[in-house]
Design a protein around this motif. Sequence first.
Motif, PDB file in Angstrom:
ATOM      1  N   SER A 155      -1.691  11.647  13.507  1.00 29.24           N
ATOM      2  CA  SER A 155      -1.985  11.812  12.092  1.00 29.24           C
ATOM      3  C   SER A 155      -1.104  10.909  11.226  1.00 29.24           C
ATOM      4  N   LEU A 156      -1.448  10.881   9.952  1.00 29.77           N
ATOM      5  CA  LEU A 156      -0.652  10.197   8.949  1.00 29.77           C
ATOM      6  C   LEU A 156       0.130  11.244   8.167  1.00 29.77           C
ATOM      7  N   GLN A 157       1.417  10.988   7.964  1.00 23.50           N
ATOM      8  CA  GLN A 157       2.244  11.905   7.196  1.00 23.50           C
ATOM      9  C   GLN A 157       2.862  11.168   6.012  1.00 23.50           C
ATOM     10  N   GLU A 202      -6.598  13.141  10.921  1.00 24.23           N
ATOM     11  CA  GLU A 202      -7.333  11.986  11.411  1.00 24.23           C
ATOM     12  C   GLU A 202      -6.796  10.722  10.742  1.00 24.23           C
ATOM     13  N   PRO A 203      -6.669   9.622  11.483  1.00 21.52           N
ATOM     14  CA  PRO A 203      -6.178   8.377  10.888  1.00 21.52           C
ATOM     15  C   PRO A 203      -7.071   7.904   9.744  1.00 21.52           C
ATOM     16  N   LEU A 204      -6.464   7.422   8.668  1.00 19.12           N
ATOM     17  CA  LEU A 204      -7.226   6.921   7.524  1.00 19.12           C
ATOM     18  C   LEU A 204      -7.631   5.475   7.776  1.00 19.12           C
ATOM     19  N   THR A 205      -8.870   5.164   7.447  1.00 16.44           N
ATOM     20  CA  THR A 205      -9.377   3.799   7.621  1.00 16.44           C
ATOM     21  C   THR A 205      -9.579   3.092   6.288  1.00 16.44           C
ATOM     22  N   GLU A 206      -9.368   3.798   5.165  1.00 15.26           N
ATOM     23  CA  GLU A 206      -9.523   3.216   3.836  1.00 15.26           C
ATOM     24  C   GLU A 206      -8.221   3.374   3.046  1.00 15.26           C
ATOM     25  N   ALA A 207      -8.087   2.543   2.021  1.00 16.79           N
ATOM     26  CA  ALA A 207      -6.917   2.650   1.152  1.00 16.79           C
ATOM     27  C   ALA A 207      -6.938   3.980   0.405  1.00 16.79           C
ATOM     28  N   TRP A 243      -1.700   3.868  -0.526  1.00 20.36           N
ATOM     29  CA  TRP A 243      -1.385   3.733   0.901  1.00 20.36           C
ATOM     30  C   TRP A 243      -2.487   2.879   1.509  1.00 20.36           C
ATOM     31  N   LEU A 244      -2.086   1.873   2.287  1.00 25.13           N
ATOM     32  CA  LEU A 244      -3.046   0.950   2.898  1.00 25.13           C
ATOM     33  C   LEU A 244      -3.041   1.123   4.409  1.00 25.13           C
ATOM     34  N   ASP A 249       3.576   6.169   8.265  1.00 28.95           N
ATOM     35  CA  ASP A 249       4.163   7.272   7.513  1.00 28.95           C
ATOM     36  C   ASP A 249       5.093   6.733   6.426  1.00 28.95           C
ATOM     37  N   THR A 250       5.179   7.472   5.323  1.00 26.66           N
ATOM     38  CA  THR A 250       6.020   7.039   4.209  1.00 26.66           C
ATOM     39  C   THR A 250       6.920   8.173   3.744  1.00 26.66           C
ATOM     40  N   ILE A 251       8.035   7.815   3.125  1.00 28.79           N
ATOM     41  CA  ILE A 251       8.906   8.771   2.432  1.00 28.79           C
ATOM     42  C   ILE A 251       9.123   8.233   1.025  1.00 28.79           C
ATOM     43  N   GLU A 252       8.739   9.017   0.015  1.00 29.04           N
ATOM     44  CA  GLU A 252       8.826   8.577  -1.376  1.00 29.04           C
ATOM     45  C   GLU A 252       9.606   9.600  -2.193  1.00 29.04           C
ATOM     46  N   TYR A 253       9.865   9.234  -3.442  1.00 33.48           N
ATOM     47  CA  TYR A 253      10.663  10.068  -4.342  1.00 33.48           C
ATOM     48  C   TYR A 253       9.896  10.223  -5.654  1.00 33.48           C
ATOM     49  N   PRO A 254       9.884  11.404  -6.243  1.00 37.09           N
ATOM     50  CA  PRO A 254       9.049  11.642  -7.427  1.00 37.09           C
ATOM     51  C   PRO A 254       9.438  10.768  -8.611  1.00 37.09           C
ATOM     52  N   GLY A 255       8.418  10.081  -9.158  1.00 39.30           N
ATOM     53  CA  GLY A 255       8.620   9.312 -10.380  1.00 39.30           C
ATOM     54  C   GLY A 255       9.418   8.041 -10.239  1.00 39.30           C
ATOM     55  N   THR A 256       9.638   7.553  -9.020  1.00 41.75           N
ATOM     56  CA  THR A 256      10.441   6.348  -8.855  1.00 41.75           C
ATOM     57  C   THR A 256      10.164   5.706  -7.502  1.00 41.75           C
ATOM     58  N   CYS A 257      10.563   4.471  -7.394  1.00 37.53           N
ATOM     59  CA  CYS A 257      10.536   3.780  -6.104  1.00 37.53           C
ATOM     60  C   CYS A 257      11.920   3.732  -5.472  1.00 37.53           C
TER      61      CYS A 257
END
Length: 379
Positions: A155-157, A202-207, A243-244, A249-257
């Motif tokens: 899966s994608l997380q 399920e793996p995503l195939t679209e952006a 997400w492309l 998998d990604t780890i992000e933070y609210p309201g910022t990069c």
Amino acid sequence: MSKIFLGLSTLSLFLFACGEKSEETEETEETEVDTGNTDTDTDTDTDTDTDTDTDTDTDTDTDTDTDTSMTDADNDGFEEDVDCDDTDATINPNAEDTVGDNVDQNCDGIDGLDTDGDGYAAVASGGDDCDDTDPDRNPGEAEIEGDGIDQNCSSLQLHLNTTCSSFTTVRMTGPWWSWDPNAGPEATDTDGDGIFTVEFEEPLTEALEYKWIVDGEFEADLLNAGFCADLTNPNQGFANRIWLPGDGDTIEYPGTCFTCEQTNWESQQPVTIDLMTDPSATAARISGPWWSWDPNAGPEGTKITDGHFQFTFDPAPEGNMEFIFYVDGTGESLIDPFNANPGPTCNAINTDYVNWFNRFWLVGSGDQCYEYNSCGACP
């Protein structure tokens, strides 16, 4: 008479001599018999002694050699039967594994941390075990469809780290859910560490275009939040994440990069921008509205190697920098590349999506790498 006497004496002497010769003959015969006994004794003793000594010595020596103990060639306290590299003292079962260097320092068979002992390293340690607390979840397990559990880690997380904030509920929304803040998938934080997760089995195939919903509200505006807002147009008032396929998998933070430790973009100065292009290129420049779009007025890149130019800004730009690259006098045309594949290095801040498309370096983005005339990541 005297003649008769002489004859008798001579006869006696003759008979006496014959008697001595007979005795010598008997003694000679006895000696030959004794010699025969000597031969018999010698053969028997020699055979017995030789066989016994040879067998005993050979067996004893062979057993002693077989029982030789293991060695510890690198003197790290672990013998070769448990030390997976007995020529290197930094590699042994008690060593700490350095993740991602393709070396198994602790001799557990993998390069990374395997807490649950299933033979797969944790994602956090550079491996592909999506749940290193559960030995029944790893890439080698069979997937059970419909149970909401990703057994084989396919899966994608997408993760939102709220440890720098006080948010307690997290969701995701985007065009797939008509931007309804209550319609997108809810993120979970099962271990209470402040990192919320949305999992796509399920793996995503679209952006996937999206934003985070924290405590029922859209996360803070991302217009000047950094390079993570890849689909952004301030003229229309939005700055959205994307997400492309292939991002993982990604780890992000609210309201910022930024991460928790990077709250001040000025700490990232100076900023370097790398451009990857054709190896035959001889010169590269940046141009944009700051230089009146003059292809010869913007900063010139330093050639690092064939096909690699680098631009250094010291100090870093104080505002969002709109630009495109010029290579050997020819400017980029990003409309077709973006429409074909809106990759991570083309955030659409200033474009009509038809006639022109310009890049943006956003305040706080830090160092960046671009591929000429492409929206893809650097090769």
